[in-house]
Design a protein around this motif. Structure first.
Motif, PDB file in Angstrom:
ATOM      1  N   ARG A 279      12.492   5.959  58.614  1.00  0.00           N
ATOM      2  CA  ARG A 279      12.785   6.552  57.307  1.00  0.00           C
ATOM      3  C   ARG A 279      11.545   7.258  56.755  1.00  0.00           C
ATOM      4  O   ARG A 279      11.648   8.329  56.161  1.00  0.00           O
ATOM      5  CB  ARG A 279      13.268   5.472  56.331  1.00  0.00           C
ATOM      6  CG  ARG A 279      14.728   5.078  56.530  1.00  0.00           C
ATOM      7  CD  ARG A 279      15.213   4.191  55.406  1.00  0.00           C
ATOM      8  NE  ARG A 279      14.649   2.860  55.467  1.00  0.00           N
ATOM      9  CZ  ARG A 279      15.148   1.863  56.209  1.00  0.00           C
ATOM     10  NH1 ARG A 279      16.219   2.095  56.956  1.00  0.00           N
ATOM     11  NH2 ARG A 279      14.594   0.681  56.205  1.00  0.00           N
TER      12      ARG A 279
ATOM     13  N   TYR B 199      20.791   1.788  55.738  1.00  0.00           N
ATOM     14  CA  TYR B 199      20.116   0.483  55.745  1.00  0.00           C
ATOM     15  C   TYR B 199      21.140  -0.650  55.704  1.00  0.00           C
ATOM     16  O   TYR B 199      21.055  -1.619  56.468  1.00  0.00           O
ATOM     17  CB  TYR B 199      19.170   0.390  54.548  1.00  0.00           C
ATOM     18  CG  TYR B 199      18.518  -0.965  54.383  1.00  0.00           C
ATOM     19  CD1 TYR B 199      17.467  -1.353  55.214  1.00  0.00           C
ATOM     20  CD2 TYR B 199      18.957  -1.847  53.407  1.00  0.00           C
ATOM     21  CE1 TYR B 199      16.875  -2.602  55.070  1.00  0.00           C
ATOM     22  CE2 TYR B 199      18.368  -3.086  53.256  1.00  0.00           C
ATOM     23  CZ  TYR B 199      17.322  -3.466  54.095  1.00  0.00           C
ATOM     24  OH  TYR B 199      16.755  -4.701  53.941  1.00  0.00           O
ATOM     25  N   LYS B 200      22.130  -0.532  54.820  1.00  0.00           N
ATOM     26  CA  LYS B 200      23.171  -1.560  54.724  1.00  0.00           C
ATOM     27  C   LYS B 200      23.964  -1.657  56.020  1.00  0.00           C
ATOM     28  O   LYS B 200      24.333  -2.746  56.456  1.00  0.00           O
ATOM     29  CB  LYS B 200      24.122  -1.232  53.565  1.00  0.00           C
ATOM     30  CG  LYS B 200      23.500  -1.384  52.186  1.00  0.00           C
ATOM     31  CD  LYS B 200      24.498  -0.991  51.103  1.00  0.00           C
ATOM     32  CE  LYS B 200      23.890  -1.092  49.718  1.00  0.00           C
ATOM     33  NZ  LYS B 200      24.845  -0.664  48.674  1.00  0.00           N
TER      34      LYS B 200
ATOM     35  N   GLU C 104      12.324   1.169  58.957  1.00  0.00           N
ATOM     36  CA  GLU C 104      11.448   1.554  57.847  1.00  0.00           C
ATOM     37  C   GLU C 104      10.518   2.692  58.267  1.00  0.00           C
ATOM     38  O   GLU C 104      10.298   3.649  57.512  1.00  0.00           O
ATOM     39  CB  GLU C 104      10.639   0.338  57.400  1.00  0.00           C
ATOM     40  CG  GLU C 104      10.124   0.427  55.977  1.00  0.00           C
ATOM     41  CD  GLU C 104      11.220   0.367  54.933  1.00  0.00           C
ATOM     42  OE1 GLU C 104      11.043   1.021  53.881  1.00  0.00           O
ATOM     43  OE2 GLU C 104      12.247  -0.312  55.160  1.00  0.00           O
TER      44      GLU C 104
ATOM     45  N   ARG D  70      18.588   9.412  48.853  1.00  0.00           N
ATOM     46  CA  ARG D  70      18.396   7.962  48.735  1.00  0.00           C
ATOM     47  C   ARG D  70      19.703   7.225  49.007  1.00  0.00           C
ATOM     48  O   ARG D  70      19.707   6.184  49.657  1.00  0.00           O
ATOM     49  CB  ARG D  70      17.864   7.633  47.345  1.00  0.00           C
ATOM     50  CG  ARG D  70      17.841   6.141  47.004  1.00  0.00           C
ATOM     51  CD  ARG D  70      17.031   5.340  47.999  1.00  0.00           C
ATOM     52  NE  ARG D  70      15.635   5.734  48.022  1.00  0.00           N
ATOM     53  CZ  ARG D  70      14.738   5.164  48.810  1.00  0.00           C
ATOM     54  NH1 ARG D  70      15.105   4.230  49.682  1.00  0.00           N
ATOM     55  NH2 ARG D  70      13.482   5.556  48.776  1.00  0.00           N
ATOM     56  N   SER D  71      20.825   7.765  48.533  1.00  0.00           N
ATOM     57  CA  SER D  71      22.107   7.088  48.742  1.00  0.00           C
ATOM     58  C   SER D  71      22.447   7.008  50.224  1.00  0.00           C
ATOM     59  O   SER D  71      22.941   5.976  50.702  1.00  0.00           O
ATOM     60  CB  SER D  71      23.224   7.820  47.993  1.00  0.00           C
ATOM     61  OG  SER D  71      23.360   9.159  48.462  1.00  0.00           O
TER      62      SER D  71
ATOM     63  N   LYS E  47      10.514  -7.059  54.096  1.00  0.00           N
ATOM     64  CA  LYS E  47      11.961  -7.036  53.842  1.00  0.00           C
ATOM     65  C   LYS E  47      12.680  -7.994  54.788  1.00  0.00           C
ATOM     66  O   LYS E  47      13.619  -8.692  54.394  1.00  0.00           O
ATOM     67  CB  LYS E  47      12.504  -5.621  54.016  1.00  0.00           C
ATOM     68  CG  LYS E  47      12.135  -4.662  52.905  1.00  0.00           C
ATOM     69  CD  LYS E  47      12.778  -3.302  53.128  1.00  0.00           C
ATOM     70  CE  LYS E  47      12.456  -2.336  51.994  1.00  0.00           C
ATOM     71  NZ  LYS E  47      13.090  -1.003  52.202  1.00  0.00           N
TER      72      LYS E  47
ATOM     73  N   ARG F 113      20.267   7.008  52.722  1.00  0.00           N
ATOM     74  CA  ARG F 113      19.343   6.041  53.338  1.00  0.00           C
ATOM     75  C   ARG F 113      19.784   4.615  53.038  1.00  0.00           C
ATOM     76  O   ARG F 113      19.685   3.727  53.894  1.00  0.00           O
ATOM     77  CB  ARG F 113      17.912   6.291  52.841  1.00  0.00           C
ATOM     78  CG  ARG F 113      17.317   7.604  53.317  1.00  0.00           C
ATOM     79  CD  ARG F 113      15.798   7.602  53.203  1.00  0.00           C
ATOM     80  NE  ARG F 113      15.352   7.470  51.825  1.00  0.00           N
ATOM     81  CZ  ARG F 113      15.128   8.494  51.015  1.00  0.00           C
ATOM     82  NH1 ARG F 113      15.332   9.733  51.438  1.00  0.00           N
ATOM     83  NH2 ARG F 113      14.705   8.302  49.772  1.00  0.00           N
ATOM     84  N   ASP F 114      20.275   4.389  51.814  1.00  0.00           N
ATOM     85  CA  ASP F 114      20.731   3.042  51.446  1.00  0.00           C
ATOM     86  C   ASP F 114      21.951   2.634  52.277  1.00  0.00           C
ATOM     87  O   ASP F 114      22.053   1.477  52.715  1.00  0.00           O
ATOM     88  CB  ASP F 114      21.090   2.994  49.953  1.00  0.00           C
ATOM     89  CG  ASP F 114      19.852   3.046  49.068  1.00  0.00           C
ATOM     90  OD1 ASP F 114      18.745   2.809  49.603  1.00  0.00           O
ATOM     91  OD2 ASP F 114      19.993   3.322  47.858  1.00  0.00           O
ATOM     92  N   ILE F 115      22.872   3.574  52.480  1.00  0.00           N
ATOM     93  CA  ILE F 115      24.060   3.278  53.285  1.00  0.00           C
ATOM     94  C   ILE F 115      23.648   2.967  54.718  1.00  0.00           C
ATOM     95  O   ILE F 115      24.162   2.024  55.339  1.00  0.00           O
ATOM     96  CB  ILE F 115      25.053   4.451  53.254  1.00  0.00           C
ATOM     97  CG1 ILE F 115      25.666   4.581  51.853  1.00  0.00           C
ATOM     98  CG2 ILE F 115      26.158   4.261  54.295  1.00  0.00           C
ATOM     99  CD1 ILE F 115      26.555   5.804  51.686  1.00  0.00           C
TER     100      ILE F 115
END
Length: 254
Positions: A101, A120-121, A98, A113-114, A74, A116-118
């Motif tokens: 997580r 990460y961003k 990573e 998941r949402s 990534k 974790r995505d926030i």
């Protein structure tokens, strides 16, 4: 540091790159050179192994290595030379994130998941927005990624790794300073503990009706009108009994 053993991997055969070679490979990767991509990945396996060492025996080393490699891939895909940072500086937080997580998903605490995505961003934007020694505030990062500040804080808290209060944060070879030594909570001061105990004792000694009124009024947040309806007495009686109970409790505590 714990030694990390990865099956079927001989680190002696891994290539080493100079800064100039790394820059050239990164340029070639951006142009779609698959051979350059494979060589760069192999050259950075040591970086992943060094991160895996940080997590000790929290999981199987092979599993952590594989997850760390996902973070490395990534990082390669998202790295931009305009960041003006070394690739390793950019990649290490992504590899760590990573693995964290992965460890978080492996516990009984599940993070959506949402969220974790926030997270990460947020971490990615924070890295990109950092200039010199100045790091952007979470408020600035939230505005940059167009996510509510509250959601950013919640997401970071959800994926953060628990820290032991017994963790040593400083040592001068003579004395150790632990995390718990740095935590001060005025709410848990000795005086407040004594007051809490006194209040509980005073409450226990109240007559039944007065105790019920205090519980409804100050623990359940009911109004005097609501209490009068619950207890079947007038509001005036509730007010009189409440004042009497509070006077008794103040005298008891003092």
């Amino acid at each position: 540091m714990h030694k990390v053993n990865i099956q079927n991997l001989n680190t002696q055969t891994l290539p080493k790159l100079s800064s100039a070679e790394a820059e050239e490979l990164l340029k070639a990767i951006k142009e779609g050179d698959q051979a350059a991509h494979e060589k760069f990945v192999l050259a950075n396996i040591r970086l992943v192994l060094s991160v895996v060492q940080r997590f000790g025996n929290k999981a199987d080393s092979d599993d952590l290595f594989q997850v760390g490699m996902i973070g490395l891939l990534k990082a390669i895909d998202n790295f931009d030379a305009s960041f003006n940072v070394r690739f390793s500086t950019y990649a290490v937080p992504m590899v760590i994130g990573e693995i964290r997580r992965f460890l978080k998903d492996g516990t009984s605490i599940k993070v959506s998941r949402s969220m974790r995505d926030i997270a990460y961003k947020t971490l990615k934007a924070k890295e990109e927005m950092s200039v010199g020694t100045r790091e952007p505030s979470l408020m600035e990062v939230a505005a940059e990624i167009d996510v509510p500040y509250r959601d950013v804080v919640t997401a970071l808290d959800a994926v953060s790794e628990p820290v032991s209060l017994q963790e040593c944060v400083y040592s001068d070879n003579e004395d150790n300073l632990y995390l718990m030594d740095q935590i001060s909570d005025k709410k848990c001061s000795e005086d407040n503990w004594i007051n809490d105990i006194s209040i509980k004792q005073a409450l226990a000694d109240l007559p039944s009706r007065e105790k019920t009124i205090i519980m409804l009024r100050y623990y359940l947040g009911k109004t005097q009108v609501e209490i009068s309806s619950i207890m079947g007495i007038s509001q005036a009686q509730v007010s009189r009994l409440e004042k009497s109970a509070l006077a008794f409790m103040r005298y008891y505590i003092d």
